[in-house]
Design a protein around this motif. Structure first.
Motif, mmCIF file in Angstrom:
data_model
loop_
_atom_site.group_PDB
_atom_site.id
_atom_site.type_symbol
_atom_site.label_atom_id
_atom_site.label_comp_id
_atom_site.label_asym_id
_atom_site.label_seq_id
_atom_site.Cartn_x
_atom_site.Cartn_y
_atom_site.Cartn_z
ATOM 1 N N CYS A 178 20.629 62.069 21.654
ATOM 2 C CA CYS A 178 21.099 61.526 22.935
ATOM 3 C C CYS A 178 22.575 61.799 23.201
ATOM 4 N N GLY A 179 23.204 62.651 22.430
ATOM 5 C CA GLY A 179 24.620 62.928 22.639
ATOM 6 C C GLY A 179 25.525 61.921 21.956
ATOM 7 N N ALA A 180 24.961 61.026 21.148
ATOM 8 C CA ALA A 180 25.705 60.028 20.382
ATOM 9 C C ALA A 180 26.589 59.163 21.261
ATOM 10 N N SER A 181 26.073 58.763 22.373
ATOM 11 C CA SER A 181 26.830 57.911 23.269
ATOM 12 C C SER A 181 26.712 56.469 22.791
ATOM 13 N N MET A 182 27.727 56.003 22.076
ATOM 14 C CA MET A 182 27.712 54.651 21.529
ATOM 15 C C MET A 182 28.362 53.651 22.476
ATOM 16 N N ASN A 183 28.963 54.141 23.556
ATOM 17 C CA ASN A 183 29.571 53.286 24.562
ATOM 18 C C ASN A 183 28.713 53.377 25.821
ATOM 19 N N PRO A 184 28.017 52.306 26.190
ATOM 20 C CA PRO A 184 27.119 52.372 27.355
ATOM 21 C C PRO A 184 27.833 52.747 28.654
ATOM 22 N N ARG A 228 30.169 54.885 29.052
ATOM 23 C CA ARG A 228 30.359 56.330 29.099
ATOM 24 C C ARG A 228 29.082 57.065 29.485
ATOM 25 N N SER A 229 27.941 56.455 29.311
ATOM 26 C CA SER A 229 26.672 57.063 29.715
ATOM 27 C C SER A 229 26.232 56.603 31.090
ATOM 28 N N LEU A 230 26.382 55.318 31.338
ATOM 29 C CA LEU A 230 25.846 54.725 32.554
ATOM 30 C C LEU A 230 26.657 55.082 33.802
ATOM 31 N N ALA A 231 27.963 54.999 33.730
ATOM 32 C CA ALA A 231 28.793 55.242 34.912
ATOM 33 C C ALA A 231 28.644 56.663 35.461
ATOM 34 N N PRO A 232 28.764 57.718 34.656
ATOM 35 C CA PRO A 232 28.578 59.062 35.224
ATOM 36 C C PRO A 232 27.175 59.290 35.773
ATOM 37 N N ALA A 233 26.163 58.711 35.126
ATOM 38 C CA ALA A 233 24.792 58.864 35.615
ATOM 39 C C ALA A 233 24.612 58.178 36.961
ATOM 40 N N LEU A 234 25.205 57.015 37.131
ATOM 41 C CA LEU A 234 25.108 56.311 38.411
ATOM 42 C C LEU A 234 25.836 57.062 39.519
ATOM 43 N N VAL A 235 27.008 57.598 39.209
ATOM 44 C CA VAL A 235 27.784 58.320 40.212
ATOM 45 C C VAL A 235 27.051 59.585 40.653
ATOM 46 N N ASN A 236 26.431 60.290 39.693
ATOM 47 C CA ASN A 236 25.718 61.527 40.007
ATOM 48 C C ASN A 236 24.312 61.283 40.520
ATOM 49 N N GLY A 237 23.795 60.081 40.361
ATOM 50 C CA GLY A 237 22.441 59.769 40.799
ATOM 51 C C GLY A 237 21.356 60.333 39.903
ATOM 52 N N GLN A 238 21.706 60.657 38.667
ATOM 53 C CA GLN A 238 20.744 61.211 37.717
ATOM 54 C C GLN A 238 20.400 60.145 36.677
ATOM 55 N N LEU A 239 19.438 59.319 36.992
ATOM 56 C CA LEU A 239 19.090 58.199 36.132
ATOM 57 C C LEU A 239 17.857 58.475 35.264
ATOM 58 N N GLN A 240 17.224 59.630 35.398
ATOM 59 C CA GLN A 240 16.002 59.903 34.667
ATOM 60 C C GLN A 240 16.208 60.066 33.152
ATOM 61 N N HIS A 241 17.405 60.390 32.716
ATOM 62 C CA HIS A 241 17.645 60.619 31.296
ATOM 63 C C HIS A 241 18.281 59.424 30.572
ATOM 64 N N LEU A 242 18.476 58.327 31.280
ATOM 65 C CA LEU A 242 19.085 57.152 30.660
ATOM 66 C C LEU A 242 18.083 56.422 29.782
ATOM 67 N N TRP A 243 18.528 55.935 28.651
ATOM 68 C CA TRP A 243 17.698 55.132 27.754
ATOM 69 C C TRP A 243 18.001 53.670 28.034
ATOM 70 N N VAL A 244 17.374 53.103 29.018
ATOM 71 C CA VAL A 244 17.637 51.706 29.373
ATOM 72 C C VAL A 244 16.468 50.861 28.926
#
Length: 61
Positions: free
Chosen positions: A37-43, A45-61
């Motif tokens: 998953c790219g070792a994103s240990m800070n949520p 850092r993963s969530l904010a760029p995905a929300l801004v770009n509108g690409q939510l399909q790859h998020l592990w929520v």
């Protein structure tokens, strides 16, 4: 978080050892989770760029 709390509080607190243990856990997480998953240990850092770009399909929520 559990490792950080366990080694940094209480009567068994060891100065340099606590830092080494926390660093080792972070390195292990990056080595294991990095390819997955790219070792994103800070949520944020993963969530904010995905929300801004509108690409939510790859998020592990």
């Amino acid at each position: 978080m559990l490792v950080v709390l366990r080694v940094s509080t209480g009567a068994k607190e060891k100065g340099i050892t606590a830092g080494l243990v926390v660093g080792a856990v972070v390195a292990l997480e990056a080595l294991v989770a990095g390819p997955i998953c790219g070792a994103s240990m800070n949520p944020a850092r993963s969530l904010a760029p995905a929300l801004v770009n509108g690409q939510l399909q790859h998020l592990w929520v």
